[in-house]
Structure formats: C-alpha cells, structure tokens
Design a protein around this motif. Structure first.
Motif, mmCIF file in Angstrom:
data_model
loop_
_atom_site.group_PDB
_atom_site.id
_atom_site.type_symbol
_atom_site.label_atom_id
_atom_site.label_comp_id
_atom_site.label_asym_id
_atom_site.label_seq_id
_atom_site.Cartn_x
_atom_site.Cartn_y
_atom_site.Cartn_z
ATOM 1 N N UNK A 1 1.257 20.332 11.459
ATOM 2 C CA UNK A 1 0.108 19.448 11.628
ATOM 3 C C UNK A 1 -1.205 20.159 11.346
ATOM 4 N N UNK A 2 -1.322 21.415 11.770
ATOM 5 C CA UNK A 2 -2.521 22.201 11.489
ATOM 6 C C UNK A 2 -2.703 22.436 9.998
ATOM 7 N N UNK A 3 -1.601 22.678 9.316
ATOM 8 C CA UNK A 3 -1.657 22.886 7.865
ATOM 9 C C UNK A 3 -2.122 21.607 7.162
ATOM 10 N N UNK A 4 -1.552 20.462 7.575
ATOM 11 C CA UNK A 4 -1.942 19.184 6.976
ATOM 12 C C UNK A 4 -3.406 18.871 7.291
ATOM 13 N N UNK A 5 -3.822 19.092 8.529
ATOM 14 C CA UNK A 5 -5.219 18.833 8.909
ATOM 15 C C UNK A 5 -6.165 19.711 8.101
ATOM 16 N N UNK A 6 -5.788 20.956 7.857
ATOM 17 C CA UNK A 6 -6.612 21.853 7.049
ATOM 18 C C UNK A 6 -6.728 21.380 5.616
ATOM 19 N N UNK B 1 -6.069 19.272 19.568
ATOM 20 C CA UNK B 1 -4.958 20.159 19.216
ATOM 21 C C UNK B 1 -3.622 19.511 19.542
ATOM 22 N N UNK B 2 -3.551 18.832 20.673
ATOM 23 C CA UNK B 2 -2.316 18.152 21.065
ATOM 24 C C UNK B 2 -2.006 17.010 20.099
ATOM 25 N N UNK B 3 -3.027 16.254 19.707
ATOM 26 C CA UNK B 3 -2.824 15.140 18.771
ATOM 27 C C UNK B 3 -2.343 15.649 17.417
ATOM 28 N N UNK B 4 -2.968 16.691 16.910
ATOM 29 C CA UNK B 4 -2.563 17.259 15.616
ATOM 30 C C UNK B 4 -1.140 17.806 15.694
ATOM 31 N N UNK B 5 -0.823 18.546 16.768
ATOM 32 C CA UNK B 5 0.521 19.110 16.920
ATOM 33 C C UNK B 5 1.559 18.012 17.096
#
Length: 79
Positions: A42-47, A59-63
C-alpha cells in the motif's frame, strides 16, 4: 518501540482487511503478516500515486488497502 508500532499497525490493518474481505481473518499472526506485507504494498502504491504521508489513521488505511489488494490477488491465484 518502533518495531512494536510497526507490528501494531500491521495487526490492525491486517484485521481490518480480513473483515472487509468476506468477513474473515487469518488469526493474529496471519493478520500481522498480511498487514505488514500490505503496508509495504500500500505504501508503494501510495508513493506511485503521489499521495502524501499522514498520521496513524492514514497509515492504517494505506496498509489495510494494500492488505485488501493482497488478499484479492491471493484469491485470484487460489482459483
């Protein structure tokens, strides 16, 4: 303390993704693993999308989103 924080976010996001995906989880260890992998994903996609960083809830939503996508991909492989 940072490692425990990381595990807590992983557990919460994995549990949340498990609840959203057909209402089931993988137990606490499975949820932590899915949440951690989902957090990276999720962090990779958000980036890649250029979405900025936020607080704990963000952070919880992205994860959880990454974990949900991971669960979706696993279900495609199982079929």
């Amino acid at each position: 303390m940072g490692f425990l924080y990381f595990l807590l976010i992983g557990a919460i996001s994995g549990w949340l993704a498990g609840q959203l995906w057909k209402g089931g989880g993988f137990g606490i260890i499975g949820n932590i693993i899915v949440g951690i992998i989902g957090g990276f994903f999720g962090g990779w996609i958000a980036g890649k999308l250029g979405i900025g960083e936020g607080g704990l809830l963000w952070q919880i939503i992205i994860a959880a989103g990454g974990a949900w996508i991971l669960l979706f991909l696993v279900s495609l492989i199982r079929k």
